[in-house]
Design an enzyme around this catalytic site. Structure first.
Site, mmCIF file in Angstrom:
data_model
loop_
_atom_site.group_PDB
_atom_site.id
_atom_site.type_symbol
_atom_site.label_atom_id
_atom_site.label_comp_id
_atom_site.label_asym_id
_atom_site.label_seq_id
_atom_site.Cartn_x
_atom_site.Cartn_y
_atom_site.Cartn_z
ATOM 1 N N THR A 82 0.862 -1.187 0.000
ATOM 2 C CA THR A 82 0.000 0.000 0.000
ATOM 3 C C THR A 82 0.894 1.231 0.000
ATOM 4 O O THR A 82 1.884 1.290 0.736
ATOM 5 C CB THR A 82 -0.928 0.036 1.241
ATOM 6 O OG1 THR A 82 -0.140 -0.028 2.422
ATOM 7 C CG2 THR A 82 -1.928 -1.107 1.241
ATOM 8 N N SER A 110 5.502 -1.160 -1.287
ATOM 9 C CA SER A 110 5.026 -0.588 -2.547
ATOM 10 C C SER A 110 6.090 0.286 -3.214
ATOM 11 O O SER A 110 6.883 0.947 -2.528
ATOM 12 C CB SER A 110 3.784 0.262 -2.252
ATOM 13 O OG SER A 110 3.488 1.100 -3.338
ATOM 14 N N GLN A 131 6.892 -4.583 -4.397
ATOM 15 C CA GLN A 131 5.840 -4.474 -5.421
ATOM 16 C C GLN A 131 6.266 -3.430 -6.432
ATOM 17 O O GLN A 131 6.485 -2.265 -6.094
ATOM 18 C CB GLN A 131 4.503 -4.088 -4.771
ATOM 19 C CG GLN A 131 3.393 -3.826 -5.766
ATOM 20 C CD GLN A 131 3.268 -2.358 -6.145
ATOM 21 O OE1 GLN A 131 3.467 -1.481 -5.296
ATOM 22 N NE2 GLN A 131 2.972 -2.072 -7.398
ATOM 23 N N LEU A 132 6.347 -3.863 -7.674
ATOM 24 C CA LEU A 132 6.822 -2.991 -8.739
ATOM 25 C C LEU A 132 5.653 -2.483 -9.567
ATOM 26 O O LEU A 132 4.814 -3.260 -10.018
ATOM 27 C CB LEU A 132 7.766 -3.821 -9.629
ATOM 28 C CG LEU A 132 8.533 -3.109 -10.717
ATOM 29 C CD1 LEU A 132 9.566 -2.153 -10.123
ATOM 30 C CD2 LEU A 132 9.243 -4.135 -11.617
ATOM 31 N N TYR A 133 5.592 -1.148 -9.724
ATOM 32 C CA TYR A 133 4.764 -0.557 -10.777
ATOM 33 C C TYR A 133 5.728 -0.339 -11.932
ATOM 34 O O TYR A 133 6.762 0.334 -11.744
ATOM 35 C CB TYR A 133 4.195 0.791 -10.334
ATOM 36 C CG TYR A 133 2.957 0.716 -9.487
ATOM 37 C CD1 TYR A 133 1.853 -0.040 -9.885
ATOM 38 C CD2 TYR A 133 2.862 1.450 -8.301
ATOM 39 C CE1 TYR A 133 0.702 -0.080 -9.109
ATOM 40 C CE2 TYR A 133 1.710 1.410 -7.533
ATOM 41 C CZ TYR A 133 0.636 0.645 -7.937
ATOM 42 O OH TYR A 133 -0.494 0.610 -7.174
ATOM 43 N N THR A 159 2.517 -5.320 -10.285
ATOM 44 C CA THR A 159 1.086 -5.019 -10.311
ATOM 45 C C THR A 159 0.697 -4.611 -11.729
ATOM 46 O O THR A 159 1.304 -3.708 -12.306
ATOM 47 C CB THR A 159 0.760 -3.882 -9.320
ATOM 48 O OG1 THR A 159 1.115 -4.321 -8.003
ATOM 49 C CG2 THR A 159 -0.722 -3.528 -9.331
ATOM 50 N N ARG A 168 -11.621 7.350 -8.165
ATOM 51 C CA ARG A 168 -11.966 7.314 -6.728
ATOM 52 C C ARG A 168 -12.677 8.609 -6.363
ATOM 53 O O ARG A 168 -12.038 9.635 -6.093
ATOM 54 C CB ARG A 168 -10.699 7.141 -5.902
ATOM 55 C CG ARG A 168 -9.710 6.166 -6.551
ATOM 56 C CD ARG A 168 -9.350 5.010 -5.688
ATOM 57 N NE ARG A 168 -8.483 4.105 -6.425
ATOM 58 C CZ ARG A 168 -7.160 4.026 -6.283
ATOM 59 N NH1 ARG A 168 -6.556 4.784 -5.378
ATOM 60 N NH2 ARG A 168 -6.451 3.182 -6.999
ATOM 61 N N LYS A 253 0.513 -9.462 -9.777
ATOM 62 C CA LYS A 253 -0.620 -9.052 -8.935
ATOM 63 C C LYS A 253 -1.665 -8.347 -9.792
ATOM 64 O O LYS A 253 -1.351 -7.389 -10.505
ATOM 65 C CB LYS A 253 -0.123 -8.096 -7.837
ATOM 66 C CG LYS A 253 -1.215 -7.552 -6.924
ATOM 67 C CD LYS A 253 -0.596 -6.823 -5.734
ATOM 68 C CE LYS A 253 -1.638 -6.283 -4.778
ATOM 69 N NZ LYS A 253 -2.233 -5.024 -5.188
ATOM 70 N N HIS A 277 -7.274 -5.051 -6.773
ATOM 71 C CA HIS A 277 -6.754 -3.846 -6.119
ATOM 72 C C HIS A 277 -7.717 -3.375 -5.015
ATOM 73 O O HIS A 277 -7.882 -2.180 -4.785
ATOM 74 C CB HIS A 277 -6.555 -2.747 -7.164
ATOM 75 C CG HIS A 277 -5.309 -1.929 -6.966
ATOM 76 N ND1 HIS A 277 -4.158 -2.136 -7.655
ATOM 77 C CD2 HIS A 277 -5.052 -0.867 -6.158
ATOM 78 C CE1 HIS A 277 -3.234 -1.252 -7.292
ATOM 79 N NE2 HIS A 277 -3.753 -0.478 -6.373
ATOM 80 N N ARG A 280 -10.343 -0.845 -6.140
ATOM 81 C CA ARG A 280 -9.956 0.567 -6.324
ATOM 82 C C ARG A 280 -9.661 0.903 -7.778
ATOM 83 O O ARG A 280 -9.361 2.033 -8.101
ATOM 84 C CB ARG A 280 -8.703 0.862 -5.478
ATOM 85 C CG ARG A 280 -8.960 0.711 -4.002
ATOM 86 C CD ARG A 280 -7.665 0.598 -3.205
ATOM 87 N NE ARG A 280 -6.941 1.835 -3.037
ATOM 88 C CZ ARG A 280 -7.237 2.756 -2.134
ATOM 89 N NH1 ARG A 280 -8.270 2.589 -1.340
ATOM 90 N NH2 ARG A 280 -6.503 3.843 -2.024
ATOM 91 N N ASP A 308 -6.204 -12.083 -2.812
ATOM 92 C CA ASP A 308 -6.109 -10.727 -2.243
ATOM 93 C C ASP A 308 -7.455 -10.028 -2.378
ATOM 94 O O ASP A 308 -8.074 -10.048 -3.443
ATOM 95 C CB ASP A 308 -5.038 -9.957 -3.042
ATOM 96 C CG ASP A 308 -4.973 -8.476 -2.710
ATOM 97 O OD1 ASP A 308 -4.548 -8.153 -1.593
ATOM 98 O OD2 ASP A 308 -5.348 -7.650 -3.569
ATOM 99 N N GLY A 309 -7.918 -9.406 -1.284
ATOM 100 C CA GLY A 309 -9.139 -8.604 -1.364
ATOM 101 C C GLY A 309 -10.238 -9.116 -0.461
ATOM 102 O O GLY A 309 -10.654 -10.267 -0.567
ATOM 103 N N GLY A 331 -4.894 -5.733 2.797
ATOM 104 C CA GLY A 331 -4.395 -4.365 2.793
ATOM 105 C C GLY A 331 -5.063 -3.499 3.856
ATOM 106 O O GLY A 331 -4.450 -3.133 4.865
#
Ligand SMILES: Cc1cc2nc3c(=O)[nH]c(=O)nc-3n(C[C@H](O)[C@H](O)[C@H](O)COP(=O)(O)O)c2cc1C
Length: 408
Positions: A82, A110, A131-133, A159, A168, A253, A277, A280, A308-309, A331
């Protein structure tokens, strides 16, 4: 810890986080995309499945140990990545990573974290994943991966569900800015939480050290950072290059179909993280628990499958494991603990979830998580045998009514 000790479940922590955080920050954590249908459905989805115990078993010693992405965990939970935890409490990612290691679960850092890869590497001896963007600059991606190797990270996850920012609407309404800046729309919300303001101001400068601190500004600036720096064309070939460069346990992910999970296995991934996610990103996709069994069947024992979730109870973890998950990710539960009480809140959240998971196993009649199977699950409001013996038309009607939660 004393005050966190008065929370007895994740819902209690959510209420406390709501009381203690400025409104825009609470809503940033709790909110989802569009109508938040998927965010809610992730949690409620678990209620569609009942547990089926089988007693007269020896459950004097319950073991929940499991190897996940190359490291043995004491119990099968990984804290989801996160971004910007330092907004919620000055203990931030460092406090959360310490608590994860103490509880024997995995931690994910993250790309958008407010703590660096190096600092988390130093303080955590536990299982840690980065966690890679994917950025649209391969040299920067490889540089982050090299930093993870040097800092002793165990696993990497990519991700893939964020190629376009989710909508959002709560953040638009509250006028959230990152880092928090007083604007006419948010002034009152922050002024009403002086303790948070003091904690935030005494916690050092706000930065995003894994992307070079370049993504400050308001959320629209963050969105424009995403728009200009995020790779919008993630291909299986780029995934293969990342896997090769990393060379260790690797997860994707955001996988939501059996087809993509099979492709991930062919690309060389060691795990898929079934995730939307936390609702989200794309609203209207199914709760992850509903798609778990198909994906687990599609990949068989070629890969680990992480769900996850929507995890809010130990019984949710047990249901996911029984349906074929290797482990679960969560999360918001730990963010509520962090926002309400800092690191001691995270500790209590993990202690509660762990105790609930162990208790559920014992009450199901399982001494080891490996004993869990789909025999332990039934569809809630499953139609009793005697009703199923009707004419096909009548059976179809019953099935329809039960699928929308009402038996005729
Ligand atoms: C405040 C917040 C920030 C998040 N930031 C990231 C992130 O930086 N990278 C990522 O892959 N997922 C991120 N996620 C998604 C989580 O990793 C995870 O998929 C989601 O929280 C799971 O749903 P749950 O909150 O119901 O457990 C974030 C979620 C929240 C609530």
């Amino acid at each position: 810890m004393a005050r966190a000790g008065k929370c007895y479940n994740i819902a209690d922590f959510e209420r406390q986080a709501r009381r203690k955080l400025p409104g825009p920050l609470y809503h940033y954590i709790a909110g989802g995309a569009d109508d938040e249908h998927t965010t809610l459905a992730n949690v409620r989805g678990f209620d569609r499945y009942d547990l089926r115990p089988s007693y007269l078993k020896d459950i004097r010693s319950i073991s929940m140990r499991r190897k996940v992405l190359g490291r043995e965990l004491e119990w099968p939970l990984v804290l989801a990545p996160t971004g910007m935890s330092r907004l919620f409490h000055k203990d931030g990612e460092i406090g959360v990573a310490r608590e994860a290691a103490r509880s024997g679960v995995g931690y994910s850092l993250s790309t958008m974290a407010t703590a660096s890869i190096e600092d988390v590497g130093v303080i955590s001896t536990g299982s840690k994943m980065f966690q890679l963007y994917l950025l649209n600059d391969e040299a920067m991606n490889f540089a982050m991966i090299d930093r993870c190797k040097a800092a002793g990270f165990d696993a990497l996850c990519l991700t893939v569900d964020t190629v376009v920012p989710g909508n959002r609407e709560r953040d638009l309404r509250t006028g959230l800015t990152v880092p928090p800046r007083l604007s006419p729309s948010s002034l009152l919300a922050f002024a009403m939480r002086p303790r948070w303001c003091w904690g935030y101001l005494s916690g050092g400068a706000f930065s995003l050290p894994n992307v070079g601190g370049t993504a400050g500004g308001d959320l629209s600036t963050l969105a424009s950072y995403f728009a200009t720096h995020m790779e919008q064309n993630i291909t299986w070939a780029s995934v293969e290059r990342i896997i090769q460069h990393w060379g260790g346990p690797f997860a994707i992910k955001g996988i939501q179909s059996a087809r993509d999970a099979r492709l991930a296995a062919s690309a060389g991934a060691s795990a898929v993280i079934i995730s939307n996610h936390g609702g989200r990103q794309l609203d209207g996709v199914p709760p992850t628990i509903d798609i778990l069994a198909n994906i687990a069947d599609a990949v068989g024992d070629r890969m680990e499958v992480i769900l996850d979730g929507g995890i809010r109870r130990g019984s949710h973890i047990v249901k996911a494991l029984a349906m074929g998950a290797t482990a679960c990710m969560a999360g918001r539960p730990y963010l509520y603990g962090l926002g309400a009480y800092g690191a001691p809140g995270v500790r209590r959240v993990l202690a509660l979830l762990r105790a609930e998971t162990e208790r559920t196993l014992g009450l199901l009649g399982c001494a080891r998580i490996d004993e869990l199977s789909r025999d332990h699950i039934r569809l809630a409001a499953e139609i009793p045998d005697f009703l199923q013996q009707g004419e096909p038309e009548q059976r179809a009607q019953i099935a329809l009514h039960s699928s929308i939660g009402k038996l005729p």
